[in-house]
Scaffold this active site. Sequence first.
Site, PDB file in Angstrom:
ATOM      1  N   ASP A   1       0.821  -1.208   0.000  1.00 44.15           N
ATOM      2  CA  ASP A   1       0.000   0.000   0.000  1.00 44.15           C
ATOM      3  C   ASP A   1       0.857   1.261   0.000  1.00 44.15           C
ATOM      4  O   ASP A   1       1.975   1.258   0.522  1.00 44.15           O
ATOM      5  CB  ASP A   1      -0.904  -0.020   1.242  1.00 44.15           C
ATOM      6  CG  ASP A   1      -2.055   0.950   1.117  1.00 44.15           C
ATOM      7  OD1 ASP A   1      -2.374   1.360  -0.022  1.00 44.15           O
ATOM      8  OD2 ASP A   1      -2.640   1.303   2.151  1.00 44.15           O
TER       9      ASP A   1
ATOM     10  N   ASN B   1     -10.072  -2.860  -6.909  1.00 45.48           N
ATOM     11  CA  ASN B   1      -9.228  -1.949  -7.710  1.00 45.48           C
ATOM     12  C   ASN B   1      -9.751  -1.751  -9.137  1.00 45.48           C
ATOM     13  O   ASN B   1      -9.359  -0.799  -9.806  1.00 45.48           O
ATOM     14  CB  ASN B   1      -7.771  -2.443  -7.771  1.00 45.48           C
ATOM     15  CG  ASN B   1      -7.000  -2.241  -6.485  1.00 45.48           C
ATOM     16  OD1 ASN B   1      -6.032  -2.937  -6.201  1.00 45.48           O
ATOM     17  ND2 ASN B   1      -7.411  -1.273  -5.673  1.00 45.48           N
TER      18      ASN B   1
HETATM   19  C1  FPP Z   1      -1.698   0.138  -3.510  1.00 44.44           C
HETATM   20  O1  FPP Z   1      -1.283   1.484  -3.492  1.00 44.44           O
HETATM   21  C2  FPP Z   1      -1.028  -0.587  -4.602  1.00 44.44           C
HETATM   22  C3  FPP Z   1      -1.644  -1.092  -5.696  1.00 44.44           C
HETATM   23  C4  FPP Z   1      -3.107  -0.957  -5.906  1.00 44.44           C
HETATM   24  C5  FPP Z   1      -0.889  -1.769  -6.769  1.00 44.44           C
HETATM   25  C6  FPP Z   1       0.340  -2.546  -6.382  1.00 44.44           C
HETATM   26  C7  FPP Z   1       1.125  -2.824  -7.619  1.00 44.44           C
HETATM   27  C8  FPP Z   1       2.469  -2.771  -7.752  1.00 44.44           C
HETATM   28  C9  FPP Z   1       3.371  -2.571  -6.614  1.00 44.44           C
HETATM   29  C10 FPP Z   1       3.171  -2.909  -9.079  1.00 44.44           C
HETATM   30  C11 FPP Z   1       2.769  -3.995  -9.991  1.00 44.44           C
HETATM   31  C12 FPP Z   1       2.779  -5.355  -9.419  1.00 44.44           C
HETATM   32  C13 FPP Z   1       3.714  -6.306  -9.630  1.00 44.44           C
HETATM   33  C14 FPP Z   1       3.557  -7.658  -9.013  1.00 44.44           C
HETATM   34  C15 FPP Z   1       4.904  -6.049 -10.460  1.00 44.44           C
HETATM   35  P1  FPP Z   1      -2.361   2.615  -3.686  1.00 44.44           P
HETATM   36  O2  FPP Z   1      -2.431   2.961  -5.138  1.00 44.44           O
HETATM   37  O3  FPP Z   1      -3.664   2.205  -3.072  1.00 44.44           O
HETATM   38  O4  FPP Z   1      -1.720   3.787  -2.863  1.00 44.44           O
HETATM   39  P2  FPP Z   1      -2.474   4.945  -2.031  1.00 44.44           P
HETATM   40  O5  FPP Z   1      -3.288   4.249  -0.969  1.00 44.44           O
HETATM   41  O6  FPP Z   1      -1.349   5.745  -1.476  1.00 44.44           O
HETATM   42  O7  FPP Z   1      -3.306   5.702  -3.023  1.00 44.44           O
END
Ligand code: FPP
Length: 222
Positions: A2, A50
Amino acid sequence: MDGNGRWAKERGLPRREGHRAGAESVREIMEACKELGVEYLTLFAFSSENWSRPAAEVHALMALLERFLREKAKDLDRQDVRLLAIGQLDRLPAKTRTLLDSIIARTASHSSMTMVLALSYGAREEIVAAARSLATDTAAGRLLPEAIDAELFSSRLQTTGIPDPDLLIRTSGEMRISNFLLWQISYAEIVIVKKNWPDFREGDLFEAVEEYQRRHRRFGAL
Ligand code: FPP
């Protein structure tokens, strides 16, 4: 994983840049887990919720995932890492799914570590599907309701064959589970790390494991 969005916002960058930096953490953490002798690493990469993000962000995440899979395929072979995926994979774009399936098949015999990607994953959906499958068998007369126990229930989850996690790490300081492996984490030790996922690197993983080693696990007993 996150905090990608916040990481980007703090730097005045678009959210996709946070995800791009987050993919670098994935690479580093995977290698570090391998070095530590972790047998199973499960990454919550994309939740069933998501899908409701803007199309451009969903598209950027799928593109990152594809790039990661393409670039990592050789490393997974070299490092003897098996890839698995859980979640509603039929919701993934056909191109992403085909690539994912091909790497899962290609790494199926690897045994040093298993990396599980939770994609389009939601624990409630997984639990409902397991309950529905048991109910179907019961209604058809193939299964007695009394025969349903925790072990049988577990075997109908997508994680069947994968041990329950010992340690759950959530980054960005949020004190929530957010629909992740609700059944499987019953006795997991939880470590909440304040850093956003793109800043979570090898040293942070080692600290979380040290914290885990200091815990006294009782599994409900004294
Ligand atoms: C949450 O942060 C993260 C995600 C929804 C995506 C995670 C994906 C990756 C790390 C990269 C791709 C995956 C792989 C396996 C290579 P958020 O967007 O909810 O952050 P926020 O809460 O700060 O808005």
